[in-house]
Motif scaffolding. Sequence first.
Motif, PDB file in Angstrom:
ATOM      1  N   GLU A   6     -77.929  25.418   3.690  1.00 12.08           N
ATOM      2  CA  GLU A   6     -77.982  25.817   2.282  1.00 12.08           C
ATOM      3  C   GLU A   6     -76.615  25.563   1.657  1.00 12.08           C
ATOM      4  O   GLU A   6     -75.746  26.413   1.687  1.00 12.08           O
ATOM      5  N   PRO A   7     -76.408  24.398   1.066  1.00 10.80           N
ATOM      6  CA  PRO A   7     -75.078  24.028   0.591  1.00 10.80           C
ATOM      7  C   PRO A   7     -74.675  24.660  -0.734  1.00 10.80           C
ATOM      8  O   PRO A   7     -73.571  24.434  -1.186  1.00 10.80           O
ATOM      9  N   TYR A   8     -75.525  25.447  -1.385  1.00 11.98           N
ATOM     10  CA  TYR A   8     -75.213  25.977  -2.701  1.00 11.98           C
ATOM     11  C   TYR A   8     -74.702  27.406  -2.674  1.00 11.98           C
ATOM     12  O   TYR A   8     -74.889  28.149  -3.608  1.00 11.98           O
ATOM     13  N   ILE A   9     -74.085  27.821  -1.599  1.00 11.71           N
ATOM     14  CA  ILE A   9     -73.619  29.196  -1.481  1.00 11.71           C
ATOM     15  C   ILE A   9     -72.098  29.225  -1.653  1.00 11.71           C
ATOM     16  O   ILE A   9     -71.384  28.474  -1.037  1.00 11.71           O
ATOM     17  N   SER A  10     -71.601  30.130  -2.483  1.00 13.08           N
ATOM     18  CA  SER A  10     -70.166  30.251  -2.674  1.00 13.08           C
ATOM     19  C   SER A  10     -69.676  31.560  -2.079  1.00 13.08           C
ATOM     20  O   SER A  10     -70.452  32.431  -1.735  1.00 13.08           O
ATOM     21  N   LEU A  11     -68.388  31.683  -1.973  1.00 11.93           N
ATOM     22  CA  LEU A  11     -67.806  32.882  -1.374  1.00 11.93           C
ATOM     23  C   LEU A  11     -68.169  34.143  -2.136  1.00 11.93           C
ATOM     24  O   LEU A  11     -68.396  35.178  -1.548  1.00 11.93           O
ATOM     25  N   LEU A  26     -73.022  29.030  -7.902  1.00 17.81           N
ATOM     26  CA  LEU A  26     -73.037  28.627  -6.502  1.00 17.81           C
ATOM     27  C   LEU A  26     -72.309  27.298  -6.347  1.00 17.81           C
ATOM     28  O   LEU A  26     -72.586  26.337  -7.030  1.00 17.81           O
ATOM     29  N   ILE A  27     -71.397  27.261  -5.422  1.00 14.26           N
ATOM     30  CA  ILE A  27     -70.548  26.087  -5.231  1.00 14.26           C
ATOM     31  C   ILE A  27     -70.969  25.378  -3.962  1.00 14.26           C
ATOM     32  O   ILE A  27     -71.194  26.003  -2.934  1.00 14.26           O
ATOM     33  N   ASN A  28     -71.066  24.066  -4.004  1.00 12.32           N
ATOM     34  CA  ASN A  28     -71.439  23.272  -2.851  1.00 12.32           C
ATOM     35  C   ASN A  28     -70.216  23.110  -1.943  1.00 12.32           C
ATOM     36  O   ASN A  28     -69.214  22.544  -2.336  1.00 12.32           O
ATOM     37  N   HIS A  29     -70.320  23.625  -0.717  1.00  8.83           N
ATOM     38  CA  HIS A  29     -69.217  23.512   0.241  1.00  8.83           C
ATOM     39  C   HIS A  29     -69.561  22.441   1.262  1.00  8.83           C
ATOM     40  O   HIS A  29     -70.612  22.478   1.875  1.00  8.83           O
ATOM     41  N   SER A  30     -68.625  21.504   1.473  1.00 10.91           N
ATOM     42  CA  SER A  30     -68.838  20.484   2.490  1.00 10.91           C
ATOM     43  C   SER A  30     -68.476  21.061   3.853  1.00 10.91           C
ATOM     44  O   SER A  30     -67.859  22.130   3.961  1.00 10.91           O
ATOM     45  N   GLU A  31     -68.877  20.369   4.885  1.00 10.15           N
ATOM     46  CA  GLU A  31     -68.560  20.821   6.242  1.00 10.15           C
ATOM     47  C   GLU A  31     -67.044  20.912   6.447  1.00 10.15           C
ATOM     48  O   GLU A  31     -66.566  21.820   7.116  1.00 10.15           O
ATOM     49  N   ALA A  32     -66.323  19.994   5.840  1.00  6.08           N
ATOM     50  CA  ALA A  32     -64.861  20.009   5.978  1.00  6.08           C
ATOM     51  C   ALA A  32     -64.271  21.249   5.323  1.00  6.08           C
ATOM     52  O   ALA A  32     -63.347  21.873   5.866  1.00  6.08           O
ATOM     53  N   GLU A  33     -64.786  21.625   4.155  1.00  3.14           N
ATOM     54  CA  GLU A  33     -64.295  22.827   3.475  1.00  3.14           C
ATOM     55  C   GLU A  33     -64.584  24.070   4.314  1.00  3.14           C
ATOM     56  O   GLU A  33     -63.724  24.940   4.467  1.00  3.14           O
ATOM     57  N   ILE A  34     -65.771  24.140   4.860  1.00  3.46           N
ATOM     58  CA  ILE A  34     -66.140  25.296   5.674  1.00  3.46           C
ATOM     59  C   ILE A  34     -65.258  25.370   6.913  1.00  3.46           C
ATOM     60  O   ILE A  34     -64.791  26.445   7.296  1.00  3.46           O
ATOM     61  N   ALA A  35     -64.988  24.231   7.503  1.00  7.52           N
ATOM     62  CA  ALA A  35     -64.148  24.195   8.706  1.00  7.52           C
ATOM     63  C   ALA A  35     -62.732  24.675   8.413  1.00  7.52           C
ATOM     64  O   ALA A  35     -62.058  25.192   9.310  1.00  7.52           O
ATOM     65  N   THR A  40     -61.377  35.372   7.311  1.00 10.73           N
ATOM     66  CA  THR A  40     -61.912  36.233   6.252  1.00 10.73           C
ATOM     67  C   THR A  40     -62.835  35.452   5.333  1.00 10.73           C
ATOM     68  O   THR A  40     -63.925  35.925   4.983  1.00 10.73           O
ATOM     69  N   GLU A  41     -62.426  34.253   4.935  1.00 20.00           N
ATOM     70  CA  GLU A  41     -63.259  33.422   4.069  1.00 20.00           C
ATOM     71  C   GLU A  41     -64.576  33.046   4.770  1.00 20.00           C
ATOM     72  O   GLU A  41     -65.639  33.071   4.153  1.00 20.00           O
ATOM     73  N   LEU A  42     -64.482  32.718   6.052  1.00 15.98           N
ATOM     74  CA  LEU A  42     -65.677  32.363   6.804  1.00 15.98           C
ATOM     75  C   LEU A  42     -66.632  33.554   6.885  1.00 15.98           C
ATOM     76  O   LEU A  42     -67.839  33.408   6.710  1.00 15.98           O
ATOM     77  N   LYS A  43     -66.085  34.738   7.112  1.00 13.41           N
ATOM     78  CA  LYS A  43     -66.912  35.954   7.157  1.00 13.41           C
ATOM     79  C   LYS A  43     -67.590  36.169   5.813  1.00 13.41           C
ATOM     80  O   LYS A  43     -68.792  36.459   5.752  1.00 13.41           O
ATOM     81  N   GLU A  44     -66.849  36.034   4.716  1.00 15.32           N
ATOM     82  CA  GLU A  44     -67.422  36.194   3.388  1.00 15.32           C
ATOM     83  C   GLU A  44     -68.490  35.129   3.122  1.00 15.32           C
ATOM     84  O   GLU A  44     -69.543  35.414   2.545  1.00 15.32           O
ATOM     85  N   TYR A  45     -68.209  33.895   3.561  1.00 15.46           N
ATOM     86  CA  TYR A  45     -69.159  32.809   3.378  1.00 15.46           C
ATOM     87  C   TYR A  45     -70.446  33.094   4.157  1.00 15.46           C
ATOM     88  O   TYR A  45     -71.559  32.954   3.627  1.00 15.46           O
ATOM     89  N   GLU A  46     -70.330  33.516   5.391  1.00 14.34           N
ATOM     90  CA  GLU A  46     -71.496  33.835   6.208  1.00 14.34           C
ATOM     91  C   GLU A  46     -72.261  35.031   5.635  1.00 14.34           C
ATOM     92  O   GLU A  46     -73.495  35.056   5.661  1.00 14.34           O
ATOM     93  N   ASP A  47     -71.530  36.001   5.108  1.00 16.88           N
ATOM     94  CA  ASP A  47     -72.186  37.136   4.442  1.00 16.88           C
ATOM     95  C   ASP A  47     -72.978  36.667   3.218  1.00 16.88           C
ATOM     96  O   ASP A  47     -74.082  37.155   2.955  1.00 16.88           O
ATOM     97  N   SER A  48     -72.403  35.709   2.470  1.00 15.05           N
ATOM     98  CA  SER A  48     -73.112  35.202   1.300  1.00 15.05           C
ATOM     99  C   SER A  48     -74.349  34.407   1.720  1.00 15.05           C
ATOM    100  O   SER A  48     -75.384  34.467   1.058  1.00 15.05           O
ATOM    101  N   LEU A  49     -74.256  33.679   2.841  1.00 18.49           N
ATOM    102  CA  LEU A  49     -75.430  32.979   3.365  1.00 18.49           C
ATOM    103  C   LEU A  49     -76.519  33.974   3.749  1.00 18.49           C
ATOM    104  O   LEU A  49     -77.699  33.775   3.454  1.00 18.49           O
ATOM    105  N   LYS A  50     -76.114  35.042   4.406  1.00 17.98           N
ATOM    106  CA  LYS A  50     -77.077  36.065   4.816  1.00 17.98           C
ATOM    107  C   LYS A  50     -77.741  36.679   3.593  1.00 17.98           C
ATOM    108  O   LYS A  50     -78.966  36.859   3.558  1.00 17.98           O
ATOM    109  N   ALA A  51     -76.942  36.983   2.569  1.00 13.12           N
ATOM    110  CA  ALA A  51     -77.503  37.562   1.344  1.00 13.12           C
ATOM    111  C   ALA A  51     -78.478  36.588   0.690  1.00 13.12           C
ATOM    112  O   ALA A  51     -79.564  36.980   0.265  1.00 13.12           O
ATOM    113  N   TYR A  52     -78.105  35.310   0.644  1.00 16.68           N
ATOM    114  CA  TYR A  52     -78.971  34.284   0.072  1.00 16.68           C
ATOM    115  C   TYR A  52     -80.284  34.218   0.846  1.00 16.68           C
ATOM    116  O   TYR A  52     -81.373  34.223   0.266  1.00 16.68           O
TER     117      TYR A  52
END
Length: 127
Positions: A6-11, A26-35, A40-52
């Motif tokens: 789901e590439p349309y999830i933002s922090l 919702l901001i499109n994050h590339s694999e490089a950005e996620i990496a 903390t950002e990764l946790k927030e990103y994963e939390d936003s994925l879970k919420a989505y």
Amino acid sequence: MRYTEEPYISLGSKRNFGTLPNKDLLINHSEAEIASFTHTELKEYEDSLKAYRDIKNSLDTAKDEGRAEGMAKGMAEGMAKGLAKGLAEGRVETLNKMVSEMKREGLGYDLIEKLTGLTQKDIDAIP
């Protein structure tokens, strides 16, 4: 490292979902950005994925339940109409057989009319 389909999830999207997918929020994050995210950002990103995913699953479940409820209601109404139609046709068939038998036995129109509630015209239409 985790990646997402789901590439349309933002922090901050779990606070700002609105109508999904709201491309302004919702901001499109590339694999490089996620990496490159911090822990903390990764946790927030994963939390936003879970919420989505939770919201999407809730909506999908509501659609499925609504569809099933509609099908059940439609089937019940169809069965009720079919049963009523079948009973009515059965009554007509039975009445026709009775009238035919009464005519064969030589009963007069007055008596057949009295017993069946049919008019002489209706009685004549029955063989």
